[in-house]
Design a protein around this motif. Sequence first.
Motif, mmCIF file in Angstrom:
data_model
loop_
_atom_site.group_PDB
_atom_site.id
_atom_site.type_symbol
_atom_site.label_atom_id
_atom_site.label_comp_id
_atom_site.label_asym_id
_atom_site.label_seq_id
_atom_site.Cartn_x
_atom_site.Cartn_y
_atom_site.Cartn_z
ATOM 1 N N SER B 30 -33.195 0.863 6.764
ATOM 2 C CA SER B 30 -31.997 0.545 7.552
ATOM 3 C C SER B 30 -31.625 1.635 8.549
ATOM 4 O O SER B 30 -30.704 1.452 9.348
ATOM 5 C CB SER B 30 -30.817 0.288 6.622
ATOM 6 O OG SER B 30 -30.555 1.433 5.828
ATOM 7 N N ASN B 74 -32.044 -5.788 6.350
ATOM 8 C CA ASN B 74 -32.033 -4.448 5.780
ATOM 9 C C ASN B 74 -31.834 -4.465 4.260
ATOM 10 O O ASN B 74 -32.206 -3.509 3.579
ATOM 11 C CB ASN B 74 -30.977 -3.580 6.457
ATOM 12 C CG ASN B 74 -31.396 -3.144 7.857
ATOM 13 O OD1 ASN B 74 -32.569 -3.230 8.236
ATOM 14 N ND2 ASN B 74 -30.438 -2.689 8.652
ATOM 15 N N ASN B 77 -35.412 -4.858 3.169
ATOM 16 C CA ASN B 77 -36.379 -3.919 3.763
ATOM 17 C C ASN B 77 -37.514 -4.663 4.469
ATOM 18 O O ASN B 77 -38.701 -4.310 4.335
ATOM 19 C CB ASN B 77 -36.966 -2.987 2.692
ATOM 20 C CG ASN B 77 -35.952 -1.999 2.162
ATOM 21 O OD1 ASN B 77 -34.913 -1.754 2.781
ATOM 22 N ND2 ASN B 77 -36.229 -1.440 1.001
#
Lengths: 107, 122
Positions: B30, B74, B77
């Motif tokens: 992120s 985010n 991932n």
Amino acid sequence: DIQMTQSPSSLSASVGDRVTITCRASQGISNYLAWYQQKPGKVPKLLIYAASTLQSGVPSRFSGSGSGTDFTLTISSLQPEDVATYYCQKYNSAPYSFGQGTKLEIK
Amino acid sequence: QVQLVESGGGVVQPGGSLRLSCAASGFTFSSYGMHWVRQAPGKGLEWVAFIRYDGSNKYYADSVKGRFTISRDNSKNTLYLQMNSLRAEDTAVYYCAKEKSSGWYESAFDIWGQGTMVTVSS
């Protein structure tokens, strides 16, 4: 858009030679210039960023210089494992263009 | 270790769609801008798209603008590339790549995935 032009497109040199590859930007890009090495069948690898900063783990025979529009990648003493295609890239702003590549071979 | 793994490539007919994924591990996903780069068979590298670390900015190459969409999750991932209206000239290995520096300003690409092949053919 800014164009990135590399020269030469291909290069043949002997082991131990000093090799220089040039990259020219059509407009100034300060030092937002990276060099990558791509060996045959492999993923590109970052060699140099900020025009002259060596990426961790990259042999010291590689060096970069330049600022503005004209840049060079130099291999001080060519080794057999350096056979690859080398690309410059601008990253100051989009589009993050690459040069067309320079194919380096051993004579 | 820091790793990017692409998936989702394959063979698709002209005009079709495909979604690529890039799973990131070993770093704080992120915090980093991410890119897609492609390489047609026997050709050089072509930058395709960028997304800022928080998704606030997205940029595209003219060759894919209006057809491709970059996105990220985010919480998972994962980076994505939605490719619509595919053409023969989109045939390439697609790499995802991580920026070297975290935060707002762009930087060089220090980690690349192994690539996923997309073939557009009837």
